[in-house]
Design a protein around this motif. Structure first.
Motif, mmCIF file in Angstrom:
data_model
loop_
_atom_site.group_PDB
_atom_site.id
_atom_site.type_symbol
_atom_site.label_atom_id
_atom_site.label_comp_id
_atom_site.label_asym_id
_atom_site.label_seq_id
_atom_site.Cartn_x
_atom_site.Cartn_y
_atom_site.Cartn_z
ATOM 1 N N ALA A 20 0.828 -1.209 0.000
ATOM 2 C CA ALA A 20 0.000 0.000 0.000
ATOM 3 C C ALA A 20 0.861 1.256 0.000
ATOM 4 N N TYR A 21 1.847 1.321 0.906
ATOM 5 C CA TYR A 21 2.709 2.505 0.959
ATOM 6 C C TYR A 21 3.555 2.637 -0.313
ATOM 7 N N THR A 22 3.985 1.506 -0.845
ATOM 8 C CA THR A 22 4.783 1.562 -2.084
ATOM 9 C C THR A 22 3.947 2.078 -3.251
ATOM 10 N N ALA A 23 2.694 1.592 -3.349
ATOM 11 C CA ALA A 23 1.825 2.033 -4.441
ATOM 12 C C ALA A 23 1.553 3.527 -4.369
ATOM 13 N N ILE A 24 1.314 4.051 -3.156
ATOM 14 C CA ILE A 24 1.057 5.485 -3.004
ATOM 15 C C ILE A 24 2.275 6.294 -3.420
ATOM 16 N N ALA A 25 3.466 5.866 -2.975
ATOM 17 C CA ALA A 25 4.684 6.602 -3.310
ATOM 18 C C ALA A 25 4.953 6.589 -4.819
ATOM 19 N N VAL A 26 4.757 5.423 -5.438
ATOM 20 C CA VAL A 26 5.005 5.318 -6.878
ATOM 21 C C VAL A 26 3.998 6.151 -7.672
ATOM 22 N N CYS A 27 2.735 6.141 -7.265
ATOM 23 C CA CYS A 27 1.727 6.932 -7.977
ATOM 24 C C CYS A 27 2.036 8.426 -7.904
ATOM 25 N N LEU A 28 2.432 8.909 -6.717
ATOM 26 C CA LEU A 28 2.778 10.322 -6.593
ATOM 27 C C LEU A 28 3.991 10.677 -7.438
ATOM 28 N N PHE A 29 4.950 9.766 -7.491
ATOM 29 C CA PHE A 29 6.175 10.034 -8.255
ATOM 30 C C PHE A 29 5.884 10.116 -9.750
ATOM 31 N N PHE A 30 5.077 9.173 -10.231
ATOM 32 C CA PHE A 30 4.847 9.122 -11.672
ATOM 33 C C PHE A 30 3.695 10.014 -12.137
ATOM 34 N N TYR A 31 2.958 10.590 -11.197
ATOM 35 C CA TYR A 31 1.973 11.589 -11.614
ATOM 36 C C TYR A 31 2.682 12.786 -12.232
ATOM 37 N N ILE A 306 10.909 -2.898 -7.544
ATOM 38 C CA ILE A 306 12.093 -2.797 -6.678
ATOM 39 C C ILE A 306 11.693 -2.493 -5.241
ATOM 40 N N LEU A 307 10.827 -1.470 -5.068
ATOM 41 C CA LEU A 307 10.414 -1.103 -3.706
ATOM 42 C C LEU A 307 9.617 -2.224 -3.050
ATOM 43 N N THR A 308 8.723 -2.849 -3.851
ATOM 44 C CA THR A 308 7.913 -3.931 -3.272
ATOM 45 C C THR A 308 8.783 -5.120 -2.890
ATOM 46 N N ALA A 309 9.733 -5.487 -3.759
ATOM 47 C CA ALA A 309 10.610 -6.623 -3.448
ATOM 48 C C ALA A 309 11.416 -6.367 -2.183
ATOM 49 N N ALA A 310 11.951 -5.130 -2.062
ATOM 50 C CA ALA A 310 12.725 -4.815 -0.852
ATOM 51 C C ALA A 310 11.842 -4.886 0.391
ATOM 52 N N GLY A 311 10.632 -4.324 0.299
ATOM 53 C CA GLY A 311 9.736 -4.359 1.456
ATOM 54 C C GLY A 311 9.294 -5.760 1.801
ATOM 55 N N LEU A 312 9.020 -6.583 0.758
ATOM 56 C CA LEU A 312 8.581 -7.959 1.026
ATOM 57 C C LEU A 312 9.693 -8.790 1.660
ATOM 58 N N ILE A 313 10.909 -8.551 1.223
ATOM 59 C CA ILE A 313 12.037 -9.286 1.827
ATOM 60 C C ILE A 313 12.162 -8.947 3.306
ATOM 61 N N VAL A 314 12.100 -7.639 3.615
ATOM 62 C CA VAL A 314 12.180 -7.225 5.032
ATOM 63 C C VAL A 314 11.009 -7.803 5.825
ATOM 64 N N SER A 315 9.783 -7.756 5.215
ATOM 65 C CA SER A 315 8.610 -8.293 5.911
ATOM 66 C C SER A 315 8.752 -9.788 6.171
ATOM 67 N N TYR A 316 9.285 -10.496 5.177
ATOM 68 C CA TYR A 316 9.447 -11.940 5.346
ATOM 69 C C TYR A 316 10.456 -12.259 6.450
ATOM 70 N N VAL A 317 11.554 -11.536 6.497
ATOM 71 C CA VAL A 317 12.575 -11.775 7.532
ATOM 72 C C VAL A 317 12.007 -11.513 8.922
ATOM 73 N N VAL A 318 11.285 -10.395 9.079
ATOM 74 C CA VAL A 318 10.710 -10.061 10.389
ATOM 75 C C VAL A 318 9.671 -11.098 10.796
ATOM 76 N N THR A 319 8.788 -11.498 9.855
ATOM 77 C CA THR A 319 7.743 -12.477 10.171
ATOM 78 C C THR A 319 8.347 -13.828 10.539
ATOM 79 N N ARG A 320 9.396 -14.212 9.840
ATOM 80 C CA ARG A 320 10.026 -15.509 10.110
ATOM 81 C C ARG A 320 10.650 -15.543 11.505
#
Length: 758
Positions: A20-31, A306-320
């Motif tokens: 969600a946060y990545t999508a908002i940031a990307v939309c604002l950037f590419f607007y 790129i942003l989603t992959a980085a966030g998902l990796i961090v999320s996966y490490v924390v959840t694990r």
């Protein structure tokens, strides 16, 4: 609750927040990026329109300057006086022709016409006014009407778009309007002696309008007096017709030379006024750019990924790390292979159910796929794609052992598919085809062993184990009549030649498809067989265009043996192997005589001279009573033609070519051509070209250009001279053409060569 579900929910929660946060940031950037892309696109369209205006205006500016020069020419003044003689008319013609050659790259020509005279002089010929108006597509009354509407203006466009546009297909299904149209502009000029002379400027629309990208949708137009003076489009035919119906009188045209843009429905209209033609407005139409077209999808997806992959990796490490204690307990219980509590049992039960369900689905899929595999084998068998050593094994694997020998292929299709598609949907047509094919198979099974196979949307194939074509034709007729009785759709069938072995079934299928292609040649026939096809093919004469082209080329080159081989093959096919009626024989003979006429035309000879000298063979051909006499007469005519060509070739020896080379050395500084050389030495251009290549080692154009380059080098070695003046000194009217010619033969430009010499 099963512990793994907690890990999944926790991981999904982190993933949701990150995405969600990545999508908002990307939309604002590419607007902001989308706004920049739109601005750049608008600048590009404006630049394109300005460049198009500059190109078109420059063409007409050069034309008007040329008109001003022609007004001062003595011969044109004499022509405008009204009492001009043949000499004055001829000199005026040469003046126009010289200017046409000098300004050929601008793509226009200027014609002259007196106000009250009946003669029009063009750069190509002199012609009377009535024929001239027929050639440019205008009536004299419309011409006078157009002139009466000038109202003090100097110029007026005579050409106008027709009410319904014509199209020519483009390579990618785009259509471009009117490439062969000519934009005609008239300029009445007062001459010294008070007479009015009309200067008519004609420019091909293809050379006037800018090049449009075939892969995009865009249109360019010239508007005059709220009408299209020229139009070019890469939109499809429907959109082009819609654009041609735009209410031009309602468009807000720019009052100055500034660029303006506004939207009209689904189009963006870019407009700018001409600086040379006061009554003209240039209009460039493009589709309104949607967000998808201007949005940088690749960049957006890359950054988002790129942003989603980085966030998902961090999320996966924390959840694990948070789930690690629970995971140890689950692994421990799995190691003992029993369920200590309700949650684990539920997990194992669900897993077993899933495995059992998967096995059932696999079995069902295998059973369902047996029929498609069977159809694929039959399709490959019809197209000859199954190796012979595998046919028997495949027949047994698909329960088709009955298709061993004595087979006939029938192709059945809807006879009026177009009308059927207008009345029913595609799904309904498929249903009709499916039902009719089942009825056909069931009724034929009562008489023959047969198999049915869908071929495409409108056709299916019946493989019948029977070799009597009449029996199959009779049964198909009865069945098809029963099926189509009371319905609006009709059916047709094509029966191939029976084959004795399943390995040859491809031949029967191929012949049935060929018979189906010839169905339009047989009126009111529901069932066509291979026998009818063979008869139709033998009842038509055979003279392909490629064979005629080869015969003409070989005869002109004097290659008697090769020409005779092709000619004899054509004659034997038509006069001995085929059964042609007298009318077809007469048509075939006329085609051969037309071939001789084409040969004479390429030799710059009047065909009437040849026929006057060789009337006997022609009469023999017309009155021949047997194929042998006709063949002999035709071969004699072609042999006589080759003899005539050989005699003319022998007249050109090395000394004649040497004289031509000396003529080039003396006149290289004027506008020489192969036709001019041929006329000077009384030979046809084709013979001159062949002889020049044979004795000089170079073709005429290369020899002339090499000599001009050599002379240019000698001039640059002696003195400093401008490139434009140097080009004129060696016979080139265009400096750019001279530069390309010099670079081709010397490898460097003339300017670089001059610097090296200095």
């Amino acid at each position: 609750m099963f512990k793994k579900s907690f890990f999944t929910k926790l991981l999904i929660a982190y993933f949701t927040i990150v995405i969600a946060y990545t999508a908002i940031a990307v939309c604002l950037f590419f607007y902001k990026d989308n706004q920049n892309v739109r601005h750049e696109l608008n600048q590009k369209n404006q630049s394109f329109l300005e460049q198009a205006r500059e190109k078109i205006d420059s063409k007409y500016a050069v034309a008007f300057n040329l008109i001003n020069q022609l007004k001062l020419n003595e011969h044109i003044i004499n022509f405008a006086s009204g009492d001009s003689d043949y000499y004055s008319i001829t000199r005026t013609y040469y003046e126009l022709r010289n200017h046409l050659d000098a300004f050929a790259e601008f793509g226009y020509k200027i014609d002259l016409m007196e106000n009250d005279g009946e003669l029009v002089i063009t750069p190509h010929y002199s012609i009377d006014k009535e024929r001239y108006f027929e050639e440019i597509g205008l009536s004299e009354e419309l011409f006078q009407e157009k002139l009466s509407l000038l109202n003090g203006k100097r110029l007026n466009t005579l050409a106008a778009l027709p009410s319904s546009p014509s199209h020519t297909e483009n390579t990618e299904d785009d259509s471009v309007y009117g490439y062969d149209r000519v934009i005609t502009t008239v300029s009445p000029e007062k001459m010294r002696r008070g007479n009015t002379l009309f200067f008519i400027v004609s420019i091909y629309e293809q050379q006037l309008l800018p090049l449009l990208a075939s892969e995009s949708h865009e249109a360019f137009a010239i508007i005059e007096d709220d009408q299209y003076a020229a139009f070019k489009s890469t939109f499809d035919s429907k959109q082009t017709a819609e654009l041609l119906r735009l209410p031009l009188d309602q468009l807000e045209k720019p009052v100055s030379a500034d660029y303006e843009k506004y939207k009209s429905g689904p189009y963006e209209i870019h407009m700018i006024r001409s600086l040379t033609m006061p009554a003209w407005t240039y209009m460039y139409l493009t589709p309104v750019q949607s967000f998808d077209e201007t949005f940088n999808m690749n960049g957006t997806l890359l950054l988002f990924g790129i942003l989603t992959a980085a966030g998902l990796i961090v999320s996966y490490v924390v959840t694990r790390r948070m789930y690690k204690p629970v995971n140890r307990l689950v692994d421990l219980f799995k190691g003992y292979d029993h369920t200590p509590n309700k949650d684990e049992f539920t997990f194992l039960h669900e897993t077993a159910v899933k495995i059992n369900t998967a096995n059932e689905q696999l079995k069902s899929a295998m059973n369902e796929n047996r029929l498609p595999l069977r159809e694929k084998f039959m399709r490959d068998l019809l197209h000859g794609l199954v190796p012979q050593e595998q046919i028997q094994a495949q027949l047994g694997a698909h329960q088709l052992e009955q298709l061993q020998s004595d087979l006939t292929v029938c192709v059945i299709a809807f006879s009026k598919l177009k009308e059927l598609m207008e009345q029913y949907s595609k799904e309904a047509i498929l249903t009709i085809k499916s039902q009719t094919s089942l009825i056909m198979q069931e009724e034929l099974k009562e008489c023959f062993v047969c198999e049915l196979l869908d071929l495409d949307f409108s056709k299916y194939v019946l493989i019948v184990q029977h070799t009597n074509t009449e029996d199959i034709q009779r049964k198909l007729t009865q069945t098809m009549s029963h099926i189509t009785e009371g319905y609006t759709f009709g059916m047709i069938a094509a029966v191939g030649q029976p084959v004795s072995s399943v390995a040859d079934i491809e031949q029967s299928f191929s012949q049935a498809m060929q018979v189906l292609e010839w169905r339009s040649a047989v009126d009111r026939t529901t069932i066509m067989t291979y026998k009818q096809l063979s008869q139709m093919q033998m009842d038509n004469y055979y003279y392909p265009i490629d064979a005629e082209r080869d015969i003409i080329s070989l005869v002109i080159r004097g290659e008697r043996e090769q020409a005779s081989t092709i000619l004899n093959r054509i004659l034997q096919e038509n006069l001995e192997k085929r059964t042609l009626i007298p009318e077809q024989l007469e048509q075939f003979g006329l085609l051969l005589l037309a071939t001789l006429n084409r040969i004479m035309q390429q030799l710059n000879k009047a065909p009437s001279e040849f026929w006057q000298q060789h009337n006997d063979p022609l009469e023999t051909l017309r009155n021949s009573e047997s194929s042998a006499e006709a063949i002999s007469a035709i071969v004699h005519l072609f042999d006589t033609m080759i003899d005539m060509i050989s005699q003319q070739s022998e007249m050109m020896d090395q000394s004649t070519v040497k004289q031509m080379m000396e003529y080039i050395h003396e006149n290289y500084h004027i506008d020489l051509s192969l036709t001019m050389i041929a006329e000077t030495f009384n030979f046809s251009p084709g013979y001159v070209s062949v002889a020049f290549k044979k004795y000089a080692g170079e073709n005429f154009k290369d020899y002339l250009n090499i000599y001009r380059v050599q002379k240019a080098k000698e001039i640059m070695q002696k003195e400093k001279v401008k490139i434009g003046d140097l080009a004129l000194m060696v016979g080139c009217n265009n400096a750019n053409t001279f530069i390309r010619m010099f670079r081709k033969y010397e490898g460097i430009s003339p300017g670089q060569y001059a610097k090296n010499v200095q």
